[in-house]
Design a protein around this motif. Structure first.
Motif, PDB file in Angstrom:
ATOM      1  N   SER A  94       0.699  -1.364   0.071  1.00  0.00           N
ATOM      2  CA  SER A  94      -0.018   0.057   0.065  1.00  0.00           C
ATOM      3  C   SER A  94       0.901   1.247   0.175  1.00  0.00           C
ATOM      4  O   SER A  94       0.539   2.261  -0.677  1.00  0.00           O
ATOM      5  CB  SER A  94      -0.889  -0.023   1.176  1.00  0.00           C
ATOM      6  N   ALA A  95       2.334   1.245   0.534  1.00  0.00           N
ATOM      7  CA  ALA A  95       3.099   2.455   0.675  1.00  0.00           C
ATOM      8  C   ALA A  95       3.659   2.516  -0.669  1.00  0.00           C
ATOM      9  O   ALA A  95       4.231   3.813  -1.098  1.00  0.00           O
ATOM     10  CB  ALA A  95       4.056   2.278   1.772  1.00  0.00           C
ATOM     11  N   VAL A  96       4.156   1.563  -1.341  1.00  0.00           N
ATOM     12  CA  VAL A  96       5.041   1.614  -2.727  1.00  0.00           C
ATOM     13  C   VAL A  96       4.259   1.576  -3.740  1.00  0.00           C
ATOM     14  O   VAL A  96       3.420   0.400  -4.023  1.00  0.00           O
ATOM     15  CB  VAL A  96       6.077   0.850  -2.622  1.00  0.00           C
ATOM     16  N   SER A  97       4.249   2.367  -4.667  1.00  0.00           N
ATOM     17  CA  SER A  97       3.406   2.205  -6.115  1.00  0.00           C
ATOM     18  C   SER A  97       4.511   2.838  -7.220  1.00  0.00           C
ATOM     19  O   SER A  97       5.490   3.437  -6.944  1.00  0.00           O
ATOM     20  CB  SER A  97       2.296   2.742  -6.178  1.00  0.00           C
ATOM     21  N   ALA A  98       4.022   2.702  -8.446  1.00  0.00           N
ATOM     22  CA  ALA A  98       4.785   3.206  -9.461  1.00  0.00           C
ATOM     23  C   ALA A  98       4.992   4.924  -9.299  1.00  0.00           C
ATOM     24  O   ALA A  98       5.966   5.441  -9.854  1.00  0.00           O
ATOM     25  CB  ALA A  98       4.152   2.602 -10.852  1.00  0.00           C
ATOM     26  N   GLU A  99       3.907   5.497  -8.945  1.00  0.00           N
ATOM     27  CA  GLU A  99       4.016   6.968  -8.866  1.00  0.00           C
ATOM     28  C   GLU A  99       4.787   7.347  -7.611  1.00  0.00           C
ATOM     29  O   GLU A  99       5.213   8.434  -7.597  1.00  0.00           O
ATOM     30  CB  GLU A  99       2.495   7.425  -8.638  1.00  0.00           C
ATOM     31  N   THR A 100       5.397   6.290  -6.827  1.00  0.00           N
ATOM     32  CA  THR A 100       6.349   6.596  -5.938  1.00  0.00           C
ATOM     33  C   THR A 100       7.494   7.454  -6.166  1.00  0.00           C
ATOM     34  O   THR A 100       8.032   8.179  -5.418  1.00  0.00           O
ATOM     35  CB  THR A 100       6.643   5.618  -5.020  1.00  0.00           C
ATOM     36  N   THR A 102       8.123   9.318  -8.900  1.00  0.00           N
ATOM     37  CA  THR A 102       8.297  10.595  -9.663  1.00  0.00           C
ATOM     38  C   THR A 102       8.618  11.467  -8.753  1.00  0.00           C
ATOM     39  O   THR A 102       9.356  12.534  -9.224  1.00  0.00           O
ATOM     40  CB  THR A 102       6.589  11.007  -9.829  1.00  0.00           C
ATOM     41  N   GLU A 103       8.415  11.900  -7.492  1.00  0.00           N
ATOM     42  CA  GLU A 103       8.937  12.977  -6.822  1.00  0.00           C
ATOM     43  C   GLU A 103       9.487  12.397  -5.422  1.00  0.00           C
ATOM     44  O   GLU A 103       9.140  11.525  -4.891  1.00  0.00           O
ATOM     45  CB  GLU A 103       7.662  13.795  -6.250  1.00  0.00           C
ATOM     46  N   PRO A 104      10.774  13.136  -4.979  1.00  0.00           N
ATOM     47  CA  PRO A 104      11.378  12.691  -3.826  1.00  0.00           C
ATOM     48  C   PRO A 104      10.709  12.614  -2.557  1.00  0.00           C
ATOM     49  O   PRO A 104      10.902  11.781  -1.634  1.00  0.00           O
ATOM     50  CB  PRO A 104      12.507  13.755  -3.841  1.00  0.00           C
ATOM     51  N   THR A 105       9.908  13.620  -2.010  1.00  0.00           N
ATOM     52  CA  THR A 105       9.180  13.711  -1.020  1.00  0.00           C
ATOM     53  C   THR A 105       8.080  12.166  -0.822  1.00  0.00           C
ATOM     54  O   THR A 105       8.069  11.809   0.279  1.00  0.00           O
ATOM     55  CB  THR A 105       8.175  14.711  -0.836  1.00  0.00           C
ATOM     56  N   GLN A 106       7.554  11.810  -1.946  1.00  0.00           N
ATOM     57  CA  GLN A 106       6.740  10.594  -2.254  1.00  0.00           C
ATOM     58  C   GLN A 106       7.721   9.504  -1.867  1.00  0.00           C
ATOM     59  O   GLN A 106       7.400   8.734  -0.987  1.00  0.00           O
ATOM     60  CB  GLN A 106       6.101  10.505  -3.526  1.00  0.00           C
ATOM     61  N   ALA A 113       7.381   4.350   5.568  1.00  0.00           N
ATOM     62  CA  ALA A 113       6.383   3.497   5.776  1.00  0.00           C
ATOM     63  C   ALA A 113       7.005   1.823   5.656  1.00  0.00           C
ATOM     64  O   ALA A 113       6.490   1.000   6.394  1.00  0.00           O
ATOM     65  CB  ALA A 113       5.277   3.468   4.690  1.00  0.00           C
ATOM     66  N   VAL A 114       7.810   1.660   4.766  1.00  0.00           N
ATOM     67  CA  VAL A 114       8.638   0.505   4.650  1.00  0.00           C
ATOM     68  C   VAL A 114       9.422   0.214   5.742  1.00  0.00           C
ATOM     69  O   VAL A 114       9.531  -1.210   6.355  1.00  0.00           O
ATOM     70  CB  VAL A 114       9.504   0.305   3.344  1.00  0.00           C
ATOM     71  N   ARG A 115      10.082   1.200   6.262  1.00  0.00           N
ATOM     72  CA  ARG A 115      10.848   1.058   7.527  1.00  0.00           C
ATOM     73  C   ARG A 115      10.047   0.480   8.807  1.00  0.00           C
ATOM     74  O   ARG A 115      10.397  -0.469   9.403  1.00  0.00           O
ATOM     75  CB  ARG A 115      11.765   2.271   7.922  1.00  0.00           C
ATOM     76  N   THR A 116       9.047   1.172   8.943  1.00  0.00           N
ATOM     77  CA  THR A 116       8.377   0.731  10.238  1.00  0.00           C
ATOM     78  C   THR A 116       7.636  -0.726   9.927  1.00  0.00           C
ATOM     79  O   THR A 116       7.821  -1.229  11.016  1.00  0.00           O
ATOM     80  CB  THR A 116       6.933   1.791  10.392  1.00  0.00           C
ATOM     81  N   SER A 117       7.310  -0.964   8.909  1.00  0.00           N
ATOM     82  CA  SER A 117       6.775  -2.198   8.617  1.00  0.00           C
ATOM     83  C   SER A 117       7.736  -3.533   8.784  1.00  0.00           C
ATOM     84  O   SER A 117       7.576  -4.540   9.486  1.00  0.00           O
ATOM     85  CB  SER A 117       6.266  -2.222   7.183  1.00  0.00           C
ATOM     86  N   LEU A 118       8.924  -3.185   8.206  1.00  0.00           N
ATOM     87  CA  LEU A 118      10.061  -4.074   8.575  1.00  0.00           C
ATOM     88  C   LEU A 118      10.503  -4.173   9.795  1.00  0.00           C
ATOM     89  O   LEU A 118      10.708  -5.303  10.346  1.00  0.00           O
ATOM     90  CB  LEU A 118      11.262  -3.811   7.468  1.00  0.00           C
TER      91      LEU A 118
END
Length: 136
Positions: A94-100, A102-106, A113-118
């Motif tokens: 849910s946190a990572v997609s193809a649009e992620t 495009t912009e450094p802030t995204q 989000a990945v860090r907290t999940s891992l």
């Protein structure tokens, strides 16, 4: 040929900055896209693994040594080696997609989000092999 590179499969990155690091496939593109006309996948992996923890360590030290530094990247299939392991990745997907990308802030938000999940998965003691450094 059967496609075995699916979402949730743990892979090892073979080339580039993250060579030798473990990652999990978030989304796969077998046919490629217009921008990337080759088979590739979006992967989320561990750039810096958690350190060893012993019983005698304090709670604070254990928390400090349990940190994970993640990475998210688009990688060509030729640079991935699949393993027999897989992960459930509802939160990461849910946190990572193809649009992620495009912009450094995204990208930064997705990495957090990945860090907290891992880290949550590591502290719970799930998928121990994924959180150990490759020995070679």
């Amino acid at each position: 040929m059967a496609r075995f590179i699916k979402g949730g499969k743990v892979v090892i990155v073979l080339q580039g900055r993250y060579a030798g690091k473990k990652a999990v496939i978030v989304k796969h593109f077998d046919e490629g896209t217009k921008e990337r006309p080759y088979p590739h996948a979006i992967v989320a992996g561990i750039e810096r693994y958690p350190l060893k923890v012993t019983k005698s360590m304090t709670q604070r030290k254990v928390a400090a040594r349990s940190h994970v530094k993640p990475f998210i990247k688009v990688v060509n299939y030729a640079h991935l080696m699949p393993t027999r392991y897989s992960l459930e990745l509802e939160e990461i997907e849910s946190a990572v997609s193809a649009e992620t990308f495009t912009e450094p802030t995204q990208r930064a938000v997705a990495k957090k989000a990945v860090r907290t999940s891992l880290e949550k998965r590591y502290v719970a003691g799930k998928n121990k092999w994924f959180f150990t450094k490759l020995r070679f």
